[in-house]
Design a protein around this motif. Structure first.
Motif, PDB file in Angstrom:
ATOM      1  N   SER A   1       0.829  -1.209   0.000  1.00 41.70           N
ATOM      2  CA  SER A   1       0.000   0.000   0.000  1.00 41.70           C
ATOM      3  C   SER A   1       0.862   1.258   0.000  1.00 41.70           C
ATOM      4  O   SER A   1       0.531   2.257  -0.639  1.00 41.70           O
ATOM      5  CB  SER A   1      -0.925   0.005   1.220  1.00 41.70           C
ATOM      6  N   GLY A   2       1.989   1.192   0.704  1.00 38.62           N
ATOM      7  CA  GLY A   2       2.871   2.345   0.769  1.00 38.62           C
ATOM      8  C   GLY A   2       3.438   2.718  -0.587  1.00 38.62           C
ATOM      9  O   GLY A   2       3.508   3.899  -0.942  1.00 38.62           O
ATOM     10  N   ALA A   3       3.835   1.706  -1.365  1.00 41.90           N
ATOM     11  CA  ALA A   3       4.393   1.967  -2.695  1.00 41.90           C
ATOM     12  C   ALA A   3       3.311   2.459  -3.648  1.00 41.90           C
ATOM     13  O   ALA A   3       3.529   3.389  -4.435  1.00 41.90           O
ATOM     14  CB  ALA A   3       5.056   0.708  -3.243  1.00 41.90           C
ATOM     15  N   ALA A   4       2.129   1.850  -3.586  1.00 41.44           N
ATOM     16  CA  ALA A   4       1.032   2.265  -4.467  1.00 41.44           C
ATOM     17  C   ALA A   4       0.566   3.680  -4.160  1.00 41.44           C
ATOM     18  O   ALA A   4       0.042   4.376  -5.027  1.00 41.44           O
ATOM     19  CB  ALA A   4      -0.141   1.302  -4.346  1.00 41.44           C
ATOM     20  N   SER A   5       0.761   4.099  -2.915  1.00 40.54           N
ATOM     21  CA  SER A   5       0.335   5.440  -2.500  1.00 40.54           C
ATOM     22  C   SER A   5       1.387   6.499  -2.789  1.00 40.54           C
ATOM     23  O   SER A   5       1.170   7.682  -2.495  1.00 40.54           O
ATOM     24  CB  SER A   5       0.027   5.447  -0.994  1.00 40.54           C
ATOM     25  N   ASN A   6       2.513   6.089  -3.356  1.00 43.97           N
ATOM     26  CA  ASN A   6       3.595   7.029  -3.642  1.00 43.97           C
ATOM     27  C   ASN A   6       4.174   6.686  -5.012  1.00 43.97           C
ATOM     28  O   ASN A   6       5.199   6.015  -5.126  1.00 43.97           O
ATOM     29  CB  ASN A   6       4.667   6.956  -2.553  1.00 43.97           C
ATOM     30  N   ALA A   7       3.491   7.136  -6.071  1.00 45.09           N
ATOM     31  CA  ALA A   7       3.819   6.739  -7.437  1.00 45.09           C
ATOM     32  C   ALA A   7       4.996   7.544  -7.973  1.00 45.09           C
ATOM     33  O   ALA A   7       4.844   8.529  -8.695  1.00 45.09           O
ATOM     34  CB  ALA A   7       2.602   6.916  -8.337  1.00 45.09           C
ATOM     35  N   ILE A   8       6.200   7.113  -7.592  1.00 44.95           N
ATOM     36  CA  ILE A   8       7.429   7.756  -8.053  1.00 44.95           C
ATOM     37  C   ILE A   8       8.330   6.685  -8.670  1.00 44.95           C
ATOM     38  O   ILE A   8       8.224   5.497  -8.346  1.00 44.95           O
ATOM     39  CB  ILE A   8       8.168   8.468  -6.895  1.00 44.95           C
TER      40      ILE A   8
ATOM     41  N   PRO B   1       0.597 -15.768 -12.194  1.00 42.18           N
ATOM     42  CA  PRO B   1      -0.760 -16.314 -12.328  1.00 42.18           C
ATOM     43  C   PRO B   1      -1.730 -15.662 -11.346  1.00 42.18           C
ATOM     44  O   PRO B   1      -1.424 -15.500 -10.161  1.00 42.18           O
ATOM     45  CB  PRO B   1      -0.565 -17.801 -12.019  1.00 42.18           C
ATOM     46  N   GLY B   2      -2.887 -15.283 -11.842  1.00 47.14           N
ATOM     47  CA  GLY B   2      -3.911 -14.678 -11.004  1.00 47.14           C
ATOM     48  C   GLY B   2      -3.799 -13.176 -10.866  1.00 47.14           C
ATOM     49  O   GLY B   2      -4.686 -12.541 -10.274  1.00 47.14           O
ATOM     50  N   ALA B   3      -2.743 -12.569 -11.440  1.00 47.57           N
ATOM     51  CA  ALA B   3      -2.545 -11.128 -11.264  1.00 47.57           C
ATOM     52  C   ALA B   3      -3.675 -10.320 -11.898  1.00 47.57           C
ATOM     53  O   ALA B   3      -4.101  -9.295 -11.354  1.00 47.57           O
ATOM     54  CB  ALA B   3      -1.202 -10.707 -11.853  1.00 47.57           C
ATOM     55  N   LEU B   4      -4.176 -10.756 -13.036  1.00 47.83           N
ATOM     56  CA  LEU B   4      -5.217  -9.993 -13.722  1.00 47.83           C
ATOM     57  C   LEU B   4      -6.536  -9.977 -12.951  1.00 47.83           C
ATOM     58  O   LEU B   4      -7.354  -9.083 -13.132  1.00 47.83           O
ATOM     59  CB  LEU B   4      -5.444 -10.550 -15.129  1.00 47.83           C
ATOM     60  N   ALA B   5      -6.721 -10.965 -12.096  1.00 46.87           N
ATOM     61  CA  ALA B   5      -7.947 -11.020 -11.298  1.00 46.87           C
ATOM     62  C   ALA B   5      -7.785 -10.305  -9.960  1.00 46.87           C
ATOM     63  O   ALA B   5      -8.728 -10.239  -9.173  1.00 46.87           O
ATOM     64  CB  ALA B   5      -8.345 -12.479 -11.052  1.00 46.87           C
ATOM     65  N   ASN B   6      -6.615  -9.728  -9.727  1.00 43.17           N
ATOM     66  CA  ASN B   6      -6.326  -9.108  -8.441  1.00 43.17           C
ATOM     67  C   ASN B   6      -7.223  -7.907  -8.184  1.00 43.17           C
ATOM     68  O   ASN B   6      -7.382  -7.037  -9.028  1.00 43.17           O
ATOM     69  CB  ASN B   6      -4.860  -8.674  -8.399  1.00 43.17           C
ATOM     70  N   THR B   7      -7.809  -7.848  -7.008  1.00 46.19           N
ATOM     71  CA  THR B   7      -8.690  -6.731  -6.637  1.00 46.19           C
ATOM     72  C   THR B   7      -8.203  -6.004  -5.392  1.00 46.19           C
ATOM     73  O   THR B   7      -8.933  -5.200  -4.821  1.00 46.19           O
ATOM     74  CB  THR B   7     -10.124  -7.235  -6.389  1.00 46.19           C
ATOM     75  N   THR B   8      -6.949  -6.256  -4.964  1.00 46.16           N
ATOM     76  CA  THR B   8      -6.441  -5.557  -3.782  1.00 46.16           C
ATOM     77  C   THR B   8      -6.192  -4.087  -4.083  1.00 46.16           C
ATOM     78  O   THR B   8      -6.028  -3.278  -3.183  1.00 46.16           O
ATOM     79  CB  THR B   8      -5.129  -6.185  -3.279  1.00 46.16           C
ATOM     80  N   ASN B   9      -6.113  -3.742  -5.372  1.00 47.37           N
ATOM     81  CA  ASN B   9      -5.917  -2.395  -5.889  1.00 47.37           C
ATOM     82  C   ASN B   9      -4.650  -1.701  -5.407  1.00 47.37           C
ATOM     83  O   ASN B   9      -4.557  -0.472  -5.483  1.00 47.37           O
ATOM     84  CB  ASN B   9      -7.154  -1.509  -5.680  1.00 47.37           C
ATOM     85  N   ASP B  10      -3.680  -2.455  -4.932  1.00 43.77           N
ATOM     86  CA  ASP B  10      -2.368  -1.879  -4.654  1.00 43.77           C
ATOM     87  C   ASP B  10      -1.472  -2.223  -5.833  1.00 43.77           C
ATOM     88  O   ASP B  10      -0.734  -3.201  -5.820  1.00 43.77           O
ATOM     89  CB  ASP B  10      -1.797  -2.420  -3.340  1.00 43.77           C
ATOM     90  N   HIS B  11      -1.576  -1.397  -6.871  1.00 45.57           N
ATOM     91  CA  HIS B  11      -0.871  -1.640  -8.126  1.00 45.57           C
ATOM     92  C   HIS B  11      -0.008  -0.436  -8.461  1.00 45.57           C
ATOM     93  O   HIS B  11      -0.404   0.714  -8.247  1.00 45.57           O
ATOM     94  CB  HIS B  11      -1.851  -1.861  -9.282  1.00 45.57           C
TER      95      HIS B  11
ATOM     96  N   PRO C   1      -2.284   9.607  -3.119  1.00 47.92           N
ATOM     97  CA  PRO C   1      -3.677   9.217  -3.357  1.00 47.92           C
ATOM     98  C   PRO C   1      -4.560  10.436  -3.572  1.00 47.92           C
ATOM     99  O   PRO C   1      -4.347  11.496  -2.986  1.00 47.92           O
ATOM    100  CB  PRO C   1      -4.067   8.485  -2.066  1.00 47.92           C
ATOM    101  N   THR C   2      -5.570  10.263  -4.413  1.00 45.84           N
ATOM    102  CA  THR C   2      -6.500  11.356  -4.673  1.00 45.84           C
ATOM    103  C   THR C   2      -7.784  10.806  -5.249  1.00 45.84           C
ATOM    104  O   THR C   2      -7.797   9.717  -5.826  1.00 45.84           O
ATOM    105  CB  THR C   2      -5.881  12.375  -5.662  1.00 45.84           C
TER     106      THR C   2
ATOM    107  N   CYS D   1      -4.425   2.818  -5.552  1.00 45.33           N
ATOM    108  CA  CYS D   1      -4.516   2.341  -4.178  1.00 45.33           C
ATOM    109  C   CYS D   1      -5.858   2.754  -3.576  1.00 45.33           C
ATOM    110  O   CYS D   1      -6.663   3.432  -4.224  1.00 45.33           O
ATOM    111  CB  CYS D   1      -3.377   2.947  -3.341  1.00 45.33           C
ATOM    112  N   CYS D   2      -6.074   2.319  -2.378  1.00 45.94           N
ATOM    113  CA  CYS D   2      -7.092   2.910  -1.509  1.00 45.94           C
ATOM    114  C   CYS D   2      -8.529   2.721  -1.979  1.00 45.94           C
ATOM    115  O   CYS D   2      -9.426   3.458  -1.564  1.00 45.94           O
ATOM    116  CB  CYS D   2      -6.819   4.404  -1.321  1.00 45.94           C
ATOM    117  N   GLY D   3      -8.795   1.770  -2.861  1.00 43.91           N
ATOM    118  CA  GLY D   3     -10.156   1.479  -3.278  1.00 43.91           C
ATOM    119  C   GLY D   3     -10.548   2.130  -4.587  1.00 43.91           C
ATOM    120  O   GLY D   3      -9.877   3.019  -5.103  1.00 43.91           O
ATOM    121  N   ALA D   4     -11.677   1.630  -5.126  1.00 47.18           N
ATOM    122  CA  ALA D   4     -12.184   2.135  -6.401  1.00 47.18           C
ATOM    123  C   ALA D   4     -12.594   3.606  -6.251  1.00 47.18           C
ATOM    124  O   ALA D   4     -12.905   4.059  -5.150  1.00 47.18           O
ATOM    125  CB  ALA D   4     -13.370   1.285  -6.838  1.00 47.18           C
ATOM    126  N   PRO D   5     -12.608   4.338  -7.397  1.00 42.30           N
ATOM    127  CA  PRO D   5     -12.305   3.883  -8.755  1.00 42.30           C
ATOM    128  C   PRO D   5     -10.822   4.019  -9.077  1.00 42.30           C
ATOM    129  O   PRO D   5     -10.035   4.515  -8.255  1.00 42.30           O
ATOM    130  CB  PRO D   5     -13.120   4.845  -9.623  1.00 42.30           C
TER     131      PRO D   5
END
Length: 216
Positions: A39-46, A96-106, A145-146, A171-175
């Motif tokens: 989550s920390g990395a996804a929240s800091n897109a550098i 395997p399974g990455a495309l179905a991932n819904t944790t949204n930390d990408h 995040p925004t 991160c942090c949920g949809a959308p």
């Protein structure tokens, strides 16, 4: 002789039209990579947070414009469906399974080329953060995040065509949303190869020679 001349004309036109179609319909593309991160990395897109490991997913996408938005359509919220909204192709699932991932930390990295002029203004709609670098110059630094927001920027570097790097975090949920209004261009591979141009020249020379001959 007329029949031979017609055949040569037909062959030459086929080559010419084929080359023209290949160039005209070669859509500009960018290359993308995705990592499932903390989550920390996804929240800091550098760029410093882009892993040095093999991406979990790689793909290519049309860049006219670069457009991904999980709010489009009625697809469920996962990585694969998000890529589908942007017309991603040549998708490779290294994990395997990455495309179905819904944790949204990408964490996404897009690379390609862009044609820009000094003083050019453009906008990027994003949810969540991103960093955009053009020709080594950081043009947008909004890594956190925004909610969906339009960030405008003015390019202050030299005019020309340069490599770009876009790091985007979800991160942090949809959308999830990323829409880039930039003149991304086709890679050099879309230019006809010398061998193809030579083949076209041979065909046209054959037509010219046939037309100079008198019918028998």
């Amino acid at each position: 002789m007329k029949r031979t001349s017609i055949s040569l004309v037909t062959a030459a036109l086929a080559v010419a039209l084929g080359l023209g179609a290949a160039v005209a319909h070669a859509a500009p593309i960018v290359s993308g990579s995705v990592w499932l991160v903390s989550s920390g990395a996804a929240s800091n897109a550098i760029p410093a947070n882009v892993p040095g490991t093999t991406p979990d997913v790689t793909f290519q996408a049309p860049s006219d414009p670069l457009f991904f938005d999980s709010r489009v359509g009625s697809n469920s919220y996962n990585l694969g469906n998000f890529l589908a909204t942007g017309g991603a192709f040549n998708i490779v699932e290294n994990t395997p399974g990455a495309l179905a991932n819904t944790t949204n930390d990408h964490l996404y990295q897009f690379v390609g080329q862009v044609s820009v002029t000094n003083g050019q203004q453009f906008g990027v709609l994003h949810d969540d953060g991103l960093t955009l670098i053009i020709g080594g110059l950081t043009v947008i630094s909004a890594p956190g995040p925004t909610a969906p927001i339009l960030t405008t920027a003015t390019y202050t570097g030299p005019s020309g065509t340069f490599a770009f790097q876009l790091v985007y975090g979800e991160c942090c949920g949809a959308p999830a949303a990323l829409r880039v209004n930039l003149p991304l261009i086709s890679p050099p591979a879309d230019i006809p190869e010398p061998a193809s141009l030579a083949l076209l020249s041979i065909g046209l020379l054959g037509v010219a020679a046939a037309r100079r001959r008198k019918p028998v």
